[in-house]
Design an enzyme around this catalytic site. Structure first.
Site, PDB file in Angstrom:
ATOM      1  N   THR A 123       7.216  -1.878  -5.403  1.00 31.54           N
ATOM      2  CA  THR A 123       7.412  -0.788  -4.448  1.00 31.54           C
ATOM      3  C   THR A 123       8.894  -0.548  -4.159  1.00 31.54           C
ATOM      4  OG1 THR A 123       7.089  -0.214  -2.114  1.00 31.54           O
ATOM      5  CG2 THR A 123       6.993  -2.532  -2.643  1.00 31.54           C
ATOM      6  N   ASP A 124       9.205   0.670  -3.761  1.00 31.15           N
ATOM      7  CA  ASP A 124      10.591   0.969  -3.368  1.00 31.15           C
ATOM      8  C   ASP A 124      10.993   0.201  -2.102  1.00 31.15           C
ATOM      9  OD1 ASP A 124       9.072   2.403  -1.517  1.00 31.15           O
ATOM     10  OD2 ASP A 124      10.025   4.341  -1.905  1.00 31.15           O
ATOM     11  N   GLU A 125       9.977  -0.322  -1.376  1.00 36.10           N
ATOM     12  CA  GLU A 125      10.300  -1.021  -0.123  1.00 36.10           C
ATOM     13  C   GLU A 125      11.094  -2.308  -0.357  1.00 36.10           C
ATOM     14  OE1 GLU A 125       7.356  -1.220   2.913  1.00 36.10           O
ATOM     15  OE2 GLU A 125       6.468   0.686   2.357  1.00 36.10           O
ATOM     16  N   TYR A 151       5.467  -7.542   4.469  1.00 41.69           N
ATOM     17  CA  TYR A 151       4.914  -6.920   3.245  1.00 41.69           C
ATOM     18  C   TYR A 151       5.997  -6.783   2.182  1.00 41.69           C
ATOM     19  CZ  TYR A 151       3.763  -3.153   0.009  1.00 41.69           C
ATOM     20  OH  TYR A 151       3.610  -2.405  -1.131  1.00 41.69           O
ATOM     21  N   LYS A 155       6.444  -8.607  -1.546  1.00 36.37           N
ATOM     22  CA  LYS A 155       6.534  -7.876  -2.817  1.00 36.37           C
ATOM     23  C   LYS A 155       7.846  -8.219  -3.537  1.00 36.37           C
ATOM     24  CE  LYS A 155       4.028  -5.118  -4.235  1.00 36.37           C
ATOM     25  NZ  LYS A 155       2.842  -5.253  -5.120  1.00 36.37           N
TER      26      LYS A 155
HETATM   27  P1  NAD Z   1      -4.798  -0.845  -1.578  1.00 38.80           P
HETATM   28  O1  NAD Z   1      -4.617  -1.674  -0.358  1.00 38.80           O
HETATM   29  O2  NAD Z   1      -5.448   0.496  -1.473  1.00 38.80           O
HETATM   30  O3  NAD Z   1      -5.651  -1.659  -2.672  1.00 38.80           O
HETATM   31  C1  NAD Z   1      -5.426  -3.005  -2.937  1.00 38.80           C
HETATM   32  C2  NAD Z   1      -6.588  -3.519  -3.776  1.00 38.80           C
HETATM   33  O4  NAD Z   1      -6.319  -4.888  -4.117  1.00 38.80           O
HETATM   34  C3  NAD Z   1      -7.945  -3.498  -3.060  1.00 38.80           C
HETATM   35  O5  NAD Z   1      -8.945  -3.025  -3.936  1.00 38.80           O
HETATM   36  C4  NAD Z   1      -8.184  -4.959  -2.690  1.00 38.80           C
HETATM   37  O6  NAD Z   1      -9.562  -5.300  -2.620  1.00 38.80           O
HETATM   38  C5  NAD Z   1      -7.489  -5.664  -3.838  1.00 38.80           C
HETATM   39  N1  NAD Z   1      -7.074  -7.026  -3.480  1.00 38.80           N
HETATM   40  C6  NAD Z   1      -6.387  -7.425  -2.365  1.00 38.80           C
HETATM   41  N2  NAD Z   1      -6.208  -8.755  -2.388  1.00 38.80           N
HETATM   42  C7  NAD Z   1      -6.747  -9.206  -3.554  1.00 38.80           C
HETATM   43  C8  NAD Z   1      -6.852 -10.491  -4.145  1.00 38.80           C
HETATM   44  N3  NAD Z   1      -6.379 -11.586  -3.549  1.00 38.80           N
HETATM   45  N4  NAD Z   1      -7.466 -10.586  -5.345  1.00 38.80           N
HETATM   46  C9  NAD Z   1      -7.972  -9.495  -5.968  1.00 38.80           C
HETATM   47  N5  NAD Z   1      -7.913  -8.260  -5.428  1.00 38.80           N
HETATM   48  C10 NAD Z   1      -7.304  -8.124  -4.239  1.00 38.80           C
HETATM   49  O7  NAD Z   1      -3.352  -0.747  -2.223  1.00 38.80           O
HETATM   50  P2  NAD Z   1      -2.656   0.449  -3.026  1.00 38.80           P
HETATM   51  O8  NAD Z   1      -2.054   1.387  -2.066  1.00 38.80           O
HETATM   52  O9  NAD Z   1      -3.598   0.944  -4.047  1.00 38.80           O
HETATM   53  O10 NAD Z   1      -1.474  -0.339  -3.718  1.00 38.80           O
HETATM   54  C11 NAD Z   1      -1.640  -0.919  -5.008  1.00 38.80           C
HETATM   55  C12 NAD Z   1      -0.341  -1.579  -5.431  1.00 38.80           C
HETATM   56  O11 NAD Z   1       0.704  -0.610  -5.479  1.00 38.80           O
HETATM   57  C13 NAD Z   1       0.145  -2.658  -4.476  1.00 38.80           C
HETATM   58  O12 NAD Z   1       0.680  -3.719  -5.243  1.00 38.80           O
HETATM   59  C14 NAD Z   1       1.242  -1.977  -3.664  1.00 38.80           C
HETATM   60  O13 NAD Z   1       2.203  -2.921  -3.256  1.00 38.80           O
HETATM   61  C15 NAD Z   1       1.797  -1.022  -4.688  1.00 38.80           C
HETATM   62  N6  NAD Z   1       2.412   0.217  -4.161  1.00 38.80           N
HETATM   63  C16 NAD Z   1       1.710   1.023  -3.303  1.00 38.80           C
HETATM   64  C17 NAD Z   1       2.272   2.227  -2.871  1.00 38.80           C
HETATM   65  C18 NAD Z   1       1.535   3.168  -1.957  1.00 38.80           C
HETATM   66  O14 NAD Z   1       2.097   4.184  -1.539  1.00 38.80           O
HETATM   67  N7  NAD Z   1       0.281   2.932  -1.624  1.00 38.80           N
HETATM   68  C19 NAD Z   1       3.550   2.587  -3.299  1.00 38.80           C
HETATM   69  C20 NAD Z   1       4.249   1.720  -4.165  1.00 38.80           C
HETATM   70  C21 NAD Z   1       3.652   0.552  -4.592  1.00 38.80           C
HETATM   71  O1  TDX Z   2      -0.342   6.083  12.179  1.00 36.02           O
HETATM   72  C1  TDX Z   2       0.736   6.142  11.563  1.00 36.02           C
HETATM   73  N1  TDX Z   2       1.781   6.827  12.110  1.00 36.02           N
HETATM   74  C2  TDX Z   2       3.002   6.913  11.520  1.00 36.02           C
HETATM   75  O2  TDX Z   2       3.915   7.539  12.075  1.00 36.02           O
HETATM   76  C3  TDX Z   2       0.939   5.511  10.283  1.00 36.02           C
HETATM   77  C4  TDX Z   2      -0.171   4.740   9.632  1.00 36.02           C
HETATM   78  C5  TDX Z   2       2.180   5.602   9.701  1.00 36.02           C
HETATM   79  N2  TDX Z   2       3.191   6.271  10.308  1.00 36.02           N
HETATM   80  C6  TDX Z   2       4.504   6.331   9.641  1.00 36.02           C
HETATM   81  C7  TDX Z   2       5.098   5.011   9.216  1.00 36.02           C
HETATM   82  C8  TDX Z   2       5.867   5.366   7.966  1.00 36.02           C
HETATM   83  O3  TDX Z   2       7.165   5.806   8.300  1.00 36.02           O
HETATM   84  O4  TDX Z   2       4.318   7.077   8.437  1.00 36.02           O
HETATM   85  C9  TDX Z   2       5.090   6.528   7.363  1.00 36.02           C
HETATM   86  C10 TDX Z   2       4.163   6.124   6.244  1.00 36.02           C
HETATM   87  O5  TDX Z   2       3.419   5.017   6.684  1.00 36.02           O
HETATM   88  P1  TDX Z   2       2.338   4.268   5.753  1.00 36.02           P
HETATM   89  O6  TDX Z   2       1.354   5.280   5.258  1.00 36.02           O
HETATM   90  O7  TDX Z   2       1.854   3.088   6.494  1.00 36.02           O
HETATM   91  O8  TDX Z   2       3.233   3.879   4.488  1.00 36.02           O
HETATM   92  P2  TDX Z   2       4.575   2.998   4.342  1.00 36.02           P
HETATM   93  O9  TDX Z   2       4.755   2.055   5.459  1.00 36.02           O
HETATM   94  O10 TDX Z   2       5.696   3.963   4.056  1.00 36.02           O
HETATM   95  O11 TDX Z   2       4.215   2.159   3.013  1.00 36.02           O
HETATM   96  C11 TDX Z   2       3.543   2.783   1.888  1.00 36.02           C
HETATM   97  O12 TDX Z   2       4.470   3.085   0.866  1.00 36.02           O
HETATM   98  C12 TDX Z   2       5.047   2.024   0.159  1.00 36.02           C
HETATM   99  C13 TDX Z   2       2.455   1.866   1.332  1.00 36.02           C
HETATM  100  O13 TDX Z   2       1.531   1.538   2.356  1.00 36.02           O
HETATM  101  C14 TDX Z   2       3.041   0.627   0.712  1.00 36.02           C
HETATM  102  O14 TDX Z   2       1.998  -0.156   0.125  1.00 36.02           O
HETATM  103  C15 TDX Z   2       4.010   1.053  -0.361  1.00 36.02           C
HETATM  104  O15 TDX Z   2       4.646  -0.067  -0.923  1.00 36.02           O
END
Ligand code: NAD
Ligand code: TDX
Length: 337
Positions: A123-125, A151, A155
């Site tokens: 992730t970019d985080e 988190y 990562k």
């Molecule tokens: P998500 O939370 O929607 O899904 C995570 C999945 O992993 C779920 O299906 C969960 O059951 C499974 N899981 C969790 N713990 C596990 C374990 N111990 N063993 C096997 N399975 C397990 O997450 P997402 O948003 O789809 O993110 C997927 C990946 O992408 C993550 O690694 C996250 O860090 C990365 N990522 C997410 C975003 C975003 O915006 N959502 C952005 C950049 C990177």
């Molecule tokens: O209720 C809310 N109100 C609010 O203001 C929630 C849930 C979020 N926010 C804000 C927090 C953040 O600035 O919105 C922005 C986005 O929040 P999230 O959807 O929780 O995402 P973020 O924290 O940016 O992280 C996401 O992007 C990077 C994913 O959850 C991560 O898994 C990924 O690595």
């Protein structure tokens, strides 16, 4: 090719599984997922007969060993993670377990079964955040790791381990670091789906702080196409940034959602800010564009419309999710905020 996808019942992982079946029907897809609160088998229901599904924890040494023995992956794509920043602030431990130990366990088995290619979905985080008043600054692959939340620290730890397995053991690894995704099957605890679900129920729209924080949004299918290119054409040992060039203040997203759903902005409620809240993420993805020819296909206005339409057409999927344990989570996180 046998593609082992961990976390394939979650948001991005499931979109990636659909992407693989559509674009590489000749390949076999093996999904490993523990089915935590964030994993949903209903997401994969329409394609269960086209994939192999294993309900397994990526930290479980014995079970992961069996999965490798039985399904002989050629490449492992590790999406499985605890992914919600707010939950990591409440309870960091499970993030360390899954995101760090789970990554190590998957790589140990890649080594054991013949140096199988391994891709880490990061992730970019991991780069921390950027100031709001310096639009000229972007994260590149050379930006130092500098994390804010449990988190992102977990990562980043995983990314460092991946680098160590490359250098020490010569494991063929790649890493991608992507900005915020949005689209179908996004769990309703995250900003965009939470605001859509709340707005449809005429519930308050909880914006953290002043809503001035900036995220770079990428339609989930574009993230999938980037990872697909990396596992097939990416150079071993490389890190690739993936971003959408769509920097938007949170408050503006919430207002767009209100407009699309024809709901009043008076639903917007400013609530206590997230602890350690990152101000701005912005990604320079010129490396993957230059080296692998990747470009995002979906603009933000198109992607947001598609997403809103998807949530309107698939209420069964998310109403089921928010009807159960999610209510306790919501009350705990937002009840007194
Ligand atoms: P998500 O939370 O929607 O899904 C995570 C999945 O992993 C779920 O299906 C969960 O059951 C499974 N899981 C969790 N713990 C596990 C374990 N111990 N063993 C096997 N399975 C397990 O997450 P997402 O948003 O789809 O993110 C997927 C990946 O992408 C993550 O690694 C996250 O860090 C990365 N990522 C997410 C975003 C975003 O915006 N959502 C952005 C950049 C990177
Ligand atoms: O209720 C809310 N109100 C609010 O203001 C929630 C849930 C979020 N926010 C804000 C927090 C953040 O600035 O919105 C922005 C986005 O929040 P999230 O959807 O929780 O995402 P973020 O924290 O940016 O992280 C996401 O992007 C990077 C994913 O959850 C991560 O898994 C990924 O690595």
């Amino acid at each position: 090719m046998n593609v082992l996808v961990t976390g394939g019942a979650g948001f991005i992982g499931s979109n990636f599984v659909y992407y693989q079946l559509k674009n590489h029907p000749e390949d076999k897809v093996i999904v490993v997922d523990k089915l935590t609160y964030a994993g949903n088998l209903s997401t994969l229901k329409p394609i269960m007969d086209k994939i192999v599904f294993e309900k397994v924890d990526i930290c479980d040494e014995k079970e992961i060993d069996r999965v490798f023995r039985e399904h002989k992956p050629d490449v492992v794509v590790n999406f499985a993670a605890e992914s919600h920043v707010d939950r990591s602030i409440e309870n960091p431990n499970v993030f360390l377990e899954t995101n760090i130990m789970g990554t190590a366990n998957m790589m140990n088995h890649c080594r054991k079964y013949g140096d199988i290619r391994y891709h880490q979905v990061s992730t970019d985080e991991v780069y921390g955040d950027l100031p709001l008043d310096r639009p000229d600054l972007l994260f590149t692959e050379e930006t130092p790791i500098h994390t804010s939340s449990p988190y992102s620290a977990s990562k980043a730890s995983a990314d460092l381990l991946v680098g160590a397995y490359l250098r020490t053991f010569g494991l063929p690894v790649t890493i991608s670091r992507c900005s915020n995704n949005y689209g179908p099957y996004h769990f309703p605890e995250k900003l965009i789906p939470l605001m859509i679900a709340n707005a449809l129920a005429d519930k308050p729209l909880p914006v953290y702080g002043k809503g001035e924080n900036v995220r770079d949004w990428l339609y989930v299918e574009d993230h999938c196409s980037a990872i697909d290119l990396i596992i097939r054409k990416g150079k071993i040992g490389e890190v690739y940034n993936i971003g959408g060039n769509n920097e938007i203040h949170n408050i503006d997203i919430v207002k767009m959602i209100c407009e699309k759903l024809d709901k009043p902005e008076s639903l917007i409620t400013y609530v206590t800010d997230r602890k350690g809240h990152d101000l701005r993420y912005a990604i320079d993805s010129s490396k993957i564009q230059r080296e692998l020819g990747w470009t995002p296909a979906t603009t933000f206005p198109e992607g947001l419309q598609k997403t809103v339409d998807w949530y309107l057409a698939n209420k069964d999927w998310w109403e089921e999710i928010i009807s159960g344990e999610y209510q306790n989570y919501y009350e705990k996180m937002y009840g007194n905020r």
